[in-house]
Design a protein around this motif. Sequence first.
Motif, short mmCIF file in Angstrom:
data_model
loop_
_atom_site.label_atom_id
_atom_site.label_comp_id
_atom_site.label_asym_id
_atom_site.label_seq_id
_atom_site.Cartn_x
_atom_site.Cartn_y
_atom_site.Cartn_z
N ARG A 8 0.84 -1.20 0.00
CA ARG A 8 0.00 0.00 0.00
C ARG A 8 0.88 1.26 0.00
NH1 ARG A 8 -2.30 -0.73 4.53
NH2 ARG A 8 -3.77 -2.29 3.73
N ASP A 9 1.93 1.26 0.80
CA ASP A 9 2.83 2.40 0.85
C ASP A 9 3.55 2.59 -0.48
OD1 ASP A 9 2.10 2.77 3.48
OD2 ASP A 9 3.92 1.86 4.32
N TYR A 10 3.94 1.50 -1.07
CA TYR A 10 4.63 1.55 -2.37
C TYR A 10 3.73 2.16 -3.45
CZ TYR A 10 6.33 -0.33 -6.84
OH TYR A 10 6.73 -0.47 -8.15
N LEU A 11 2.48 1.73 -3.49
CA LEU A 11 1.56 2.25 -4.50
C LEU A 11 1.26 3.73 -4.27
CD1 LEU A 11 -0.89 -0.77 -4.75
CD2 LEU A 11 0.87 -0.12 -6.40
N ALA A 12 1.24 4.14 -3.03
CA ALA A 12 1.00 5.56 -2.74
C ALA A 12 2.20 6.41 -3.09
CB ALA A 12 0.66 5.73 -1.26
N ARG A 13 3.38 5.83 -2.98
CA ARG A 13 4.63 6.58 -3.20
C ARG A 13 5.00 6.69 -4.66
NH1 ARG A 13 10.22 5.05 0.02
NH2 ARG A 13 11.53 6.69 -0.84
N TYR A 14 4.74 5.63 -5.42
CA TYR A 14 5.13 5.60 -6.84
C TYR A 14 3.87 5.60 -7.70
CZ TYR A 14 9.73 4.72 -5.01
OH TYR A 14 10.92 4.83 -4.31
N ALA A 15 3.80 6.56 -8.58
CA ALA A 15 2.58 6.79 -9.36
C ALA A 15 2.22 5.56 -10.19
CB ALA A 15 2.76 8.00 -10.27
N SER A 16 0.93 5.27 -10.24
CA SER A 16 0.42 4.18 -11.08
C SER A 16 0.32 4.65 -12.52
CB SER A 16 -0.95 3.74 -10.58
OG SER A 16 -1.54 2.84 -11.47
N ASP A 17 0.28 3.68 -13.43
CA ASP A 17 0.11 3.99 -14.86
C ASP A 17 -1.34 3.90 -15.31
OD1 ASP A 17 2.86 4.36 -15.39
OD2 ASP A 17 3.17 2.19 -15.50
N GLU A 18 -2.28 3.87 -14.37
CA GLU A 18 -3.66 3.57 -14.74
C GLU A 18 -4.29 4.65 -15.63
OE1 GLU A 18 -6.69 3.75 -11.58
OE2 GLU A 18 -5.05 4.24 -10.24
N ASP A 19 -3.77 5.89 -15.60
CA ASP A 19 -4.34 6.94 -16.45
C ASP A 19 -3.55 7.16 -17.73
OD1 ASP A 19 -6.37 7.48 -14.59
OD2 ASP A 19 -5.04 8.77 -13.41
N THR A 20 -2.58 6.32 -17.99
CA THR A 20 -1.74 6.46 -19.19
C THR A 20 -2.50 6.01 -20.44
OG1 THR A 20 0.27 6.06 -17.90
CG2 THR A 20 0.41 5.75 -20.29
N ASP A 21 -2.38 6.80 -21.50
CA ASP A 21 -2.90 6.39 -22.81
C ASP A 21 -1.79 5.61 -23.50
OD1 ASP A 21 -3.98 6.05 -25.28
OD2 ASP A 21 -4.02 8.19 -25.82
N PHE A 22 -1.80 4.31 -23.32
CA PHE A 22 -0.70 3.50 -23.83
C PHE A 22 -0.59 3.54 -25.34
CE2 PHE A 22 -1.49 1.66 -19.62
CZ PHE A 22 -0.20 1.67 -19.11
N ASP A 23 -1.72 3.68 -26.02
CA ASP A 23 -1.68 3.70 -27.48
C ASP A 23 -0.96 4.93 -28.03
OD1 ASP A 23 -3.01 1.28 -27.79
OD2 ASP A 23 -4.98 2.22 -27.72
N SER A 24 -0.79 5.95 -27.19
CA SER A 24 -0.12 7.17 -27.65
C SER A 24 1.40 7.10 -27.49
CB SER A 24 -0.65 8.38 -26.88
OG SER A 24 -0.21 8.35 -25.52
N ILE A 25 1.92 6.06 -26.83
CA ILE A 25 3.35 5.96 -26.58
C ILE A 25 4.06 5.52 -27.86
CG2 ILE A 25 5.14 4.78 -25.24
CD1 ILE A 25 3.07 4.38 -23.04
N ASP A 26 5.04 6.32 -28.29
CA ASP A 26 5.77 5.96 -29.50
C ASP A 26 7.18 5.48 -29.14
OD1 ASP A 26 7.27 8.24 -28.91
OD2 ASP A 26 6.31 9.47 -30.45
#
Length: 305
Positions: A8-26
Amino acid sequence: MPLHPQARDYLARYASDEDTDFDSIDLDEIRETRAQDDAVAIHRGPLTKLPFVRDELAEDVPIRIYRADPGDGLLPVVVYFHGGGWVYGSVKRTDALGRDLAIRTGAVVVSVGYRLAPEHPFPGAADDAWSVVRDIFARPAFYQSTGSVAVVGESAGGNLAAAAAWQARDAGLRLAHQVLVYPVLDAAMDTPSYREFAKGFGLEAAEMAWFVRQYADGVDPADPRLSPLRLPDVSGLAPATVVTAGCDVLRDEGERYAHRLAEAGVPVEARRFDGAVHGFFGLPGLFDQAVEARDHVAERLRESL
């Protein structure tokens, strides 16, 4: 399943990728991410000084060889494949773990710098993994090997280790053991754990799907080099240790694979670390369970080697 407090502490400390638009990554962004400093490097463990650390090639595949024993006698060999979704990760980034494995197991550790996607799509990484395993059997004197060889892989590296294990079996090469740490074993991504931990637990389901597309877009998901869980016959494979994280999209496929191995008569021990999230094994500075898991893996390797 509740998260472990450290998870829980780790997830709070390091940002999740859940809002990333993966299809936009080149590709440029992928390469930029690879070049960035490792945000959790300090938590990967110490770079313990060893008497022998050397970069070499195995059939043109970059490897780093670690040896904690100062002598020149023959030792068993542990081949390690890093994680990173076949897109990220490197020998350098997992340097601390390579050293730690050499100390804990007493073996020669060979860390593999396999080719990364999307520049080198499937089966590039799988081919590199198999090339290294084959080379270790072909040149035991070069590796100062007793001939006893095990494979270890994390996440996508667990996928490569599992694929190399059945290729070794089919080639008549006898591996002493295979250790699969929260491995990617089925490109279908349709297990209950994918639904339960799709968002908010570190490795997102959407992120894992993006990794598969980068590595194996258009590839038959039943190809056992991509999905070892789909291998028609798992009998005769090397004895196995399967480590899973309780709060991980990959949990169920790892445990299903362990069940298949057991049904086929393969000696296997599966261990789930309750409340843990994907990646914990590589971060002993953040997770007490990482130390516990490494102790378990090292014990299993020492017993088999």
